[in-house]
Design a protein around this motif. Structure first.
Motif, PDB file in Angstrom:
ATOM      1  N   TYR A 168       0.830  -1.211   0.000  1.00  0.00           N
ATOM      2  CA  TYR A 168       0.000   0.000   0.000  1.00  0.00           C
ATOM      3  C   TYR A 168       0.862   1.257   0.000  1.00  0.00           C
ATOM      4  CZ  TYR A 168      -3.004   3.631   1.997  1.00  0.00           C
ATOM      5  OH  TYR A 168      -3.663   4.806   2.234  1.00  0.00           O
ATOM      6  N   PHE A 169       1.832   1.307   0.887  1.00  0.00           N
ATOM      7  CA  PHE A 169       2.680   2.502   0.942  1.00  0.00           C
ATOM      8  C   PHE A 169       3.706   2.512  -0.188  1.00  0.00           C
ATOM      9  CE2 PHE A 169       1.084   2.579   5.325  1.00  0.00           C
ATOM     10  CZ  PHE A 169       0.751   3.924   5.438  1.00  0.00           C
ATOM     11  N   SER A 175       1.737   3.821  -3.334  1.00  0.00           N
ATOM     12  CA  SER A 175       0.797   4.904  -3.041  1.00  0.00           C
ATOM     13  C   SER A 175       0.654   5.835  -4.239  1.00  0.00           C
ATOM     14  CB  SER A 175       1.292   5.701  -1.824  1.00  0.00           C
ATOM     15  OG  SER A 175       2.554   6.282  -2.093  1.00  0.00           O
ATOM     16  N   ARG A 176      -0.585   6.112  -4.582  1.00  0.00           N
ATOM     17  CA  ARG A 176      -0.882   7.086  -5.632  1.00  0.00           C
ATOM     18  C   ARG A 176      -2.282   7.632  -5.404  1.00  0.00           C
ATOM     19  NH1 ARG A 176      -2.048   4.141 -11.404  1.00  0.00           N
ATOM     20  NH2 ARG A 176      -3.394   2.446 -10.704  1.00  0.00           N
ATOM     21  N   GLY A 203      -7.548   6.966   2.265  1.00  0.00           N
ATOM     22  CA  GLY A 203      -6.153   6.710   1.923  1.00  0.00           C
ATOM     23  C   GLY A 203      -5.878   6.674   0.436  1.00  0.00           C
ATOM     24  N   TYR A 204      -4.665   6.203   0.122  1.00  0.00           N
ATOM     25  CA  TYR A 204      -4.215   6.153  -1.262  1.00  0.00           C
ATOM     26  C   TYR A 204      -4.982   5.109  -2.061  1.00  0.00           C
ATOM     27  CZ  TYR A 204      -0.038   8.592   0.512  1.00  0.00           C
ATOM     28  OH  TYR A 204       0.827   9.472   1.093  1.00  0.00           O
ATOM     29  N   SER A 229      -4.169   2.065  -4.091  1.00  0.00           N
ATOM     30  CA  SER A 229      -3.058   1.122  -4.216  1.00  0.00           C
ATOM     31  C   SER A 229      -3.679  -0.228  -4.523  1.00  0.00           C
ATOM     32  CB  SER A 229      -2.246   1.095  -2.912  1.00  0.00           C
ATOM     33  OG  SER A 229      -1.142   0.238  -3.014  1.00  0.00           O
ATOM     34  N   ALA A 243      -1.821   7.896   5.400  1.00  0.00           N
ATOM     35  CA  ALA A 243      -1.084   8.461   4.270  1.00  0.00           C
ATOM     36  C   ALA A 243       0.010   9.345   4.833  1.00  0.00           C
ATOM     37  CB  ALA A 243      -2.017   9.258   3.365  1.00  0.00           C
ATOM     38  N   HIS A 278       1.998  13.045  -4.072  1.00  0.00           N
ATOM     39  CA  HIS A 278       0.754  12.277  -4.059  1.00  0.00           C
ATOM     40  C   HIS A 278      -0.159  12.671  -2.912  1.00  0.00           C
ATOM     41  CE1 HIS A 278       2.512   8.767  -6.656  1.00  0.00           C
ATOM     42  NE2 HIS A 278       2.307   9.872  -7.336  1.00  0.00           N
ATOM     43  N   SER A 279       0.409  12.977  -1.757  1.00  0.00           N
ATOM     44  CA  SER A 279      -0.438  13.348  -0.618  1.00  0.00           C
ATOM     45  C   SER A 279      -1.152  14.667  -0.868  1.00  0.00           C
ATOM     46  CB  SER A 279       0.401  13.430   0.662  1.00  0.00           C
ATOM     47  OG  SER A 279       0.864  12.152   1.037  1.00  0.00           O
ATOM     48  N   ASP A 330       2.010  10.120  10.164  1.00  0.00           N
ATOM     49  CA  ASP A 330       1.043   9.825   9.121  1.00  0.00           C
ATOM     50  C   ASP A 330      -0.105  10.824   9.155  1.00  0.00           C
ATOM     51  OD1 ASP A 330       2.569   7.709   8.371  1.00  0.00           O
ATOM     52  OD2 ASP A 330       1.368   6.199   9.423  1.00  0.00           O
TER      53      ASP A 330
END
Length: 727
Positions: A146-147, A150-151, A165-166, A168, A567, A576-577, A605
């Protein structure tokens, strides 16, 4: 071969050695390197799923670090999502949202808990361990992916459902897929039923994935990766640790110790018997399953062998594990009895029983003659082959006369004189054939046992004989072999767990108080305590309870609804964040971000989900979460006083809460389409002047910067303010 034989062979050529028995096939040794007949089943489909998951995962990681590939993937995914968005209707949207809610959050948790409950109900402990362990692996490995991948959420299509969250490898898709695969491998019977269940699972995963794509909360690649990753873990784990040949999913009545002896295992037994004992097996039939709990007993019909039938006890690695848990349970419940150390391997278990058979033959006990040990799968499955007592019946269903009573008492006398205890005297282990008493199942035989253990053997034998006759008759015959004091000791020791389960069941069905009658006949003697307390037992009990509590906690945490995966805190720029934050509140003209952290301040986070963005600033002096920054579409500023703003394009409001014993304050920044709240909550004693750090640490970035960046680099629209998307 002796030296003389060697010289004869050298002079006259090879010597033809006679077979061990006429008509037997020549015995063979399995050549080094030849695979065993029942290896771990890593099939083509298992390998295919692993390869597919690896390819998709590798492609996803390559795409994230290679901008042109990521751009191509985003555009292709957006095209697919636009096609689905083009068929959006109010009723179809309601259906898709319902499917999304049912398959994620509490919906997936209820499904997982249902699988756990059913597996426990059917006592498939191995499957339960693999299911929970697979969820743990999925959780930790999925977090790493996931991390790593991440997108932001999809571009160019309005997102019409909640998300966290992202984007993924889709966690909801992965969790739902794994829980459904748990149904396949924990509850569905192999064969047609399992094939139909797999097809149903494929349909449900496809429908759930399409619903999430329709709502535009995932990229197509996220759904594919989440499903492939979950299936790869489930297929590999269940097929490797719970193969059908060893841990079958069945709903027939019977003990879990009895494994299936058809199919590949039957072929393996026939080949092994021919190669290792030179015997051709024409029929394999389970026998005596009701009284056997630690092996799979078989009747083997052999061609041109020493007898028409032979007896085989099939031991697997599962039986060794069961023996280990059984003896651990006895230690916890009753303390340490004699020789309760578990066997460490299948080979040692079957070797010990073969040795015990030969030892009993040496002291004159009539038991099955051993014919040898057959290796089915090295270190996993072995078959102990012995004489088969044809036309013999269990003593529980046979006539017992004085001759049989004397044979039973003499058997115990021989065991005592030989310094041996059988430890499992029960009706199922005593056979009668033409008036002859035969002893079977010597796996628990103990050499040089304690007097207590020998006394238990005597008491159990007399109880078995009394079930078919009467206590006074057995007691009078016993006085010819044992003293009154020895008989009194036997019934002082024989009670409760000291008697096998089958014998206790026979005694319960008998209206007489057999044990009470024997104690009335024998000289009075206080009962011998079975409970044996020790520091080791107390420590072991505490350790088992601690492990059980940890396992339950991990299991509950694993099956419970997944929280926000989190995130990275948004830093000013085009990361991305920041883009994800813009997608969270698409109406906001400005976005809060971290510009430069002063010395002593840090961040962890962030919580970015549809409708809000939240992150925290930690201080070595003001404490953790000293400042909480929250972006929403609107906020309530009632009770706050407007003051001059320090950020152009915003209106600033202050609402002091307290200064002692710790500093607390609320600050609001409002702007078109959004509101940012700073919540100050310092540790007691921290100076309010530390709040000045927020002026240099935090800033605002126009959403238009991100809109232009996505349009320039991706050729797509960051849906929201400044980039309207068709609905």
């Amino acid at each position: 071969m002796s030296n003389n034989a060697g010289r004869v062979a050298a002079r006259d050529g090879p010597v033809s050695l006679p077979d061990a028995a006429a008509g037997r096939a020549r015995r063979q040794r399995r050549p080094t390197g030849e695979p065993p007949p029942l290896p771990h089943p890593v099939t083509i489909t298992t390998t295919a799923w692993l390869v597919l998951a690896a390819i998709v995962l590798a492609a996803a990681f390559v795409a994230t670090v290679h901008a042109p590939w990521l751009r191509t993937d985003d555009r292709a995914g957006t095209w697919v999502l636009r096609q689905l968005a083009g068929i959006r209707t109010p009723w179809l949207t309601d259906v898709a949202k319902g499917i999304n809610v049912a398959g994620s959050g509490w919906g997936a948790s209820v499904l997982g808990l249902s699988v756990v409950a059913l597996v426990i109900a059917f006592r498939r402990w191995r499957h339960l361990l693999v299911f929970v362990g697979g969820l743990v692996v999925l959780n930790y490995a999925g977090t790493w992916i996931y991390f790593g991948l991440s997108r932001p959420r999809p571009y160019g299509v309005p997102i019409i459902a909640g998300w966290t969250g992202y984007a993924s490898a889709s966690p909801p898709v992965a969790v739902l897929t794994f829980c459904l695969m748990g149904i396949v491998y924990c509850l569905a019977v192999p064969g047609r039923v399992r094939s139909c269940t797999k097809a149903a699972v494929a349909v449900m995963v496809d429908v759930f994935g399409l619903a999430r794509l329709y709502l535009a909360v995932d990229h197509p690649g996220d759904v594919l990766l989440g499903a492939a990753f979950a299936v790869a873990i489930a297929v590999t784990a269940f097929r490797y640790f719970t193969p059908n040949q060893v841990f079958p999913v069945t709903y027939r009545r019977g003990r879990t110790a009895h494994v299936d002896v058809t199919g590949r295992r039957a072929t393996a037994i026939r080949h092994a018997m021919r190669d290792q004992l030179g015997l051709e097996v024409t029929e394999i039939k389970p026998v005596g399953l009701e009284s056997s709990a630690g092996s799979t007993p078989l009747r083997l019909r052999v061609k041109d062998g020493p007898d028409e039938f032979l007896f085989g006890k099939l031991y697997t690695k599962g039986h060794v594990r069961a023996d280990r848990w059984y003896k651990l349970g006895r230690t916890l419940l009753y303390g340490s009895l004699e020789d309760e150390v578990p066997f460490k391997s299948v080979r040692r278990l079957v070797t010990y029983e073969d040795y015990a058979l030969r030892l009993l033959h040496d002291i004159g006990v009539r038991t099955a003659s051993p014919h040898g040990i057959v290796e089915i799968t090295p270190e996993r499955e072995y078959l102990l082959v012995t004489e088969f007592f044809k036309d013999a019946a269990e003593i529980g269903g046979s006539e017992v006369d004085d001759g049989v009573i004397d044979q039973g008492l003499l058997l115990i006398r021989k065991l005592w004189d030989g310094g041996i205890a059988h430890r499992d005297i029960k009706p199922g282990n005593l056979m009668v054939r033409s008036g002859e008493l035969l002893l079977i199942d010597v796996a628990f035989v103990q050499v040089r046992p304690s007097p207590w253990r020998q006394a238990v053997d005597l008491g159990n034998m007399m109880l078995v004989l009394a079930v078919r006759t009467d206590p006074e008759r057995v007691y009078q015959r016993a006085l010819g072999y044992f003293t009154p004091d020895e008989l009194a000791e036997a019934f002082a020791a024989t009670r409760g767990v000291a008697s096998p389960t089958q014998l206790r069941a026979f005694m319960k069905r008998d209206p007489r108080d057999l044990l009470g009658e024997f104690r009335a006949l024998a000289p009075p003697r206080p009962p011998i305590a079975l409970q044996r307390w020790s520091i080791q037992r107390v420590a072991l009990t505490a350790a088992v309870l601690a492990v059980a509590l940890v396992a339950v906690y991990i299991g509950v945490q694993t099956v419970a609804p997944a929280g926000n995966p989190g995130a990275s805190a948004p830093r000013c720029g085009t990361g991305h964040s920041m883009i994800l934050s813009a997608q969270a509140v698409p109406s906001a003209a400005l976005l809060p971000c971290i510009a430069a952290l002063p010395t002593g301040w840090s961040t962890g986070d962030a919580d970015i989900a549809s409708g809000h963005t939240r992150f925290w600033l930690d201080s070595d002096r003001a404490g953790p979460h000293a400042i909480t920054v929250t972006l929403t579409a609107a906020c309530d500023t009632s009770g706050a006083q407007q003051i001059r703003t320090d950020h152009p394009g915003t209106r600033r409001f202050e609402h002091p809460l307290s200064r002692q014993p710790h500093f607390a304050d609320l600050r609001f920044y409002t702007f078109p389409g959004g509101c940012v709240t700073y919540r100050f909550s310092f540790a007691p004693g921290a100076s309010p002047t530390l709040a000045g750090a927020v002026d240099s640490a935090l800033s605002f970035q126009p959403r238009s910067v991100l809109v232009d960046f996505i349009r320039r680099t991706e050729g797509l629209a960051l849906c929201g303010r400044g980039a309207p998307c068709p609905r």
